[in-house]
Write an enzyme that holds these catalytic residues in place. Sequence first.
Site, PDB file in Angstrom:
ATOM      1  N   GLU A  77      79.477  43.779   9.372  1.00 56.62           N
ATOM      2  CA  GLU A  77      80.090  44.288  10.600  1.00 56.62           C
ATOM      3  C   GLU A  77      79.819  45.772  10.816  1.00 56.62           C
ATOM      4  O   GLU A  77      79.454  46.195  11.916  1.00 56.62           O
ATOM      5  CB  GLU A  77      81.603  44.042  10.559  1.00 56.62           C
ATOM      6  CG  GLU A  77      82.320  44.448  11.835  1.00 56.62           C
ATOM      7  CD  GLU A  77      83.790  44.082  11.803  1.00 56.62           C
ATOM      8  OE1 GLU A  77      84.408  44.047  12.867  1.00 56.62           O
ATOM      9  OE2 GLU A  77      84.321  43.834  10.700  1.00 56.62           O
ATOM     10  N   ASP A  78      79.998  46.595   9.781  1.00 54.65           N
ATOM     11  CA  ASP A  78      79.918  48.049   9.950  1.00 54.65           C
ATOM     12  C   ASP A  78      78.529  48.625   9.706  1.00 54.65           C
ATOM     13  O   ASP A  78      78.221  49.719  10.178  1.00 54.65           O
ATOM     14  CB  ASP A  78      80.914  48.743   9.006  1.00 54.65           C
ATOM     15  CG  ASP A  78      82.358  48.462   9.387  1.00 54.65           C
ATOM     16  OD1 ASP A  78      82.579  47.925  10.488  1.00 54.65           O
ATOM     17  OD2 ASP A  78      83.258  48.772   8.586  1.00 54.65           O
TER      18      ASP A  78
END
Length: 569
Positions: A77-78
């Site tokens: 996600e990041d």
Amino acid sequence: MTLEKILKQFNTHFPNDTGGQELIKKAAVFAKNAHKNQKRASQEPYFNHLLETAYKLAEWKLDAATIAAGLLHDTIEDCQIPKDVLEKEFGEEIVFIVDGVTKLGNLKYRGESGGSESLRKMILAVSKDLRVIFVKLADRLHNVKTLHFLPAVKQKRIAAETNEIYAPIAYRLGMQSLAGELEDLTFPHLHPQEYFWLKENVKETYQERERYLKNIEPQVREQLARAGIVPLAMDYRAKRLYSLYKKLIRYEMNMDQIYDLVAFRIILHTIEECYLAMGIIHQVWPPMPGRIKDYIALPKTNGYQSLHTTVFCTNNRPAEFQIRTKEMHEQAEHGAAAHWLYQSTKGTTSYNQKRVFQADSKENIWIRQLKEWQHQFPGSREFVEALKVDFFSDRIFVLTPKGMAVDLPLGSTPVDFAYKIHTRVGDACVGAKVNNKIVPLDWQIQSGDVVEILTQKSKKPSKNWLEFVKTSHAKKKIKAATRVGTPFKKIEFRLACQDRVSLLKDISATFSRNHIRISDVQTKNGGRFPIVRIVADVGIQEKAEEIMIKLRKVEGVREVGYKIRRFAK
């Protein structure tokens, strides 16, 4: 937190797993490089958060794959690391856990009334492997510990989500200590005034109360030993602040009514010893009138058995003792998962009426097996297989495009979903998208799907839908909308009302919200309540009954009746 501490903790539970240690080291190096330029709101390196998450997982005696996933849980996600790259480095199992945590991050808690339970169930069902939940809980625990670095609005949103969703899930999984810690950490963000009032009025901190109990323990052991009683175990606890706050609400914030700020649990061999021990305690410290409860002779409706007594202990401070046998204690421990809803509903009407809500017995057996396997075979294949969630196999949990969780039976279609959202959405349905792809209306949706309904004004449902819809609710609505029979056009509603300002406006709004045209309105004063007569265009009797129910909810409406005016086709 350091990688060395994580490895040391892991080694205490898996001393010969050198392969596991190497996997954790590899994951740590990968995660540190992936997040090397990222900082948290506190300005500390983001990698510190991953170390804290992994250490908590090691404390919970979880396997190397789970700890590695904890270190990697934000890489997709990041850091936009592709799943195939992660899978090539760490294998399918770890990527499955990381991807599951990423999906949980996309679920949105909006505080809708009644929506919390569906979202809790959906989180469990979507995860499919409880190690996903464990990583998410460890991640959330460290996040709420550092909430004060975030803007106030975000603090409250995350705290509310934690309190309403993740703390109850922890309770459901038998992780009472974690659940209590999550509640205590969110307490000052959700109820700051009450929190500081409680801190001010409960002078003893958690640690101070625990020390107080430790000082009492030798006296208890000595008195029991004189009677030849040797406890199997003694477990003492101080009541957590948020738990105390919830109890104070039930007692109108009267601290004098709270007697279990400190509590002892004494585990003995036999029932006879339990009664003898309670008598000895009463000889040493005077019991509080009305606070002796014999749940051994008269068990609670959920099967709980124990002796409870509150006494004026050292320094005249009230203390509650809970005395039970080993078998009763094991039942209480294993029953915590089954009875979590019973505990969480205290203070509600249902609790006051002594209703008991129990989790499904299949789930309770599964949780008990999970606890036993974790104790006996940590890291074994049996334990890993036990972590696979299957007790929601007869339900699915899907999302609206706005992130709202919807609970449906297995085998449901987009049409079932549409009618669950609203009758008008179901009636006007012309198509559906599942995960942004057009699908036929008889498509079977799965847990975790994002479902979007395409609608068209003036569209009517098709009788053919009855051949594939799953829910009785959808079938009922489709039949009502497609029923062939003698229709009627106008219905005369008669309402007995208590007059007030804007009464007619609110009554008219009920019709307009349901797209029903009013053709005539008359009022007649006389008797105790004025009579309002409304003639409206309604197509079928079921709709008239639905409107009648809604009219009864309008403030000032005392009674509603209707009369059908049929017309010839």
